[in-house]
Design a protein around this motif. Structure first.
Motif, PDB file in Angstrom:
ATOM      1  N   PRO A  57       0.857  -1.190   0.000  1.00  0.00           N
ATOM      2  CA  PRO A  57       0.000   0.000   0.000  1.00  0.00           C
ATOM      3  C   PRO A  57       0.891   1.238   0.000  1.00  0.00           C
ATOM      4  O   PRO A  57       1.899   1.288   0.713  1.00  0.00           O
ATOM      5  N   ASN A 109      -4.141   0.953  -3.142  1.00  0.00           N
ATOM      6  CA  ASN A 109      -4.364  -0.318  -2.460  1.00  0.00           C
ATOM      7  C   ASN A 109      -3.974  -1.454  -3.399  1.00  0.00           C
ATOM      8  O   ASN A 109      -4.660  -1.698  -4.387  1.00  0.00           O
ATOM      9  N   ALA A 150      -6.210  -1.116   3.674  1.00  0.00           N
ATOM     10  CA  ALA A 150      -5.273  -1.484   2.604  1.00  0.00           C
ATOM     11  C   ALA A 150      -4.125  -2.372   3.096  1.00  0.00           C
ATOM     12  O   ALA A 150      -3.480  -3.041   2.305  1.00  0.00           O
TER      13      ALA A 150
END
Length: 177
Positions: A49, A149, A176
């Motif tokens: 992420p 993400n 995420a």
């Protein structure tokens, strides 16, 4: 002869796999702020992420560096990557990279990856910011935050007014991770 053909095929498949492992918008080298060292975003992000932020040194939102650093410190061991892209898109940048680096590193203790000034808006925007604009919206001011993400491929945009410690951003980061 067959061995060479098989080797060539395997090499070709391997190169294609390598090329596909890095999306085009993450390709290329970016120089670190006030440094000769460069980084490749594919290496930095590496399917983690990522919180990408367009920054400026003389903006009303510059104090957000502290909050971004706090996010970096809190979530880096869980995999979050914070990347700041210095920019003068909104005429709020320091006069020199040395001054910008001093503001980031000395005044705010930034230890996350900060990149040298680059374009983040319009046709001259770097590949990542062109892609982010296609996925969401282009930055309309400094300190726009984009959370990429890797699980879903989604990009969530947070405008300048969203503080790094906001509940919305924190929840999105945690989802995420």
């Amino acid at each position: 002869m067959r061995q060479f053909a098989l080797f060539g095929l395997l090499l070709s498949l391997g190169m294609n796999a390598l090329a596909e492992s890095c999306p085009e918008h993450l390709g290329g080298e970016y120089r670190k702020l006030h440094a000769s060292e460069s980084v490749n975003l594919c290496d930095v992000i590496n399917k983690k992420p990522a919180l990408v932020v367009n920054t400026a040194s003389h903006c009303g939102y510059t104090k957000q560096f502290s909050g971004l650093e706090a996010l970096h410190q809190k979530y880096q061991t869980e995999g979050l990557v914070v990347i700041g892209f210095a920019s003068n898109a909104f005429k709020q940048a320091a006069k020199s990279e040395a001054e910008a680096a001093d503001i980031c590193y000395t005044n705010y203790g930034v230890s996350f990856t900060m990149l040298a000034p680059t374009e983040v808006t319009g046709t001259e925007a770097n590949a990542l910011f062109r892609w982010l604009a296609e996925q969401t919206v282009a930055p309309s001011w400094n300190f726009n935050k984009y959370l990429i993400n890797p699980k879903t491929g989604a990009v969530k945009h947070f405008d300048s007014r969203t503080a790094p410690n906001s509940e919305a951003l924190t929840k999105a980061i945690e989802a995420a991770l």
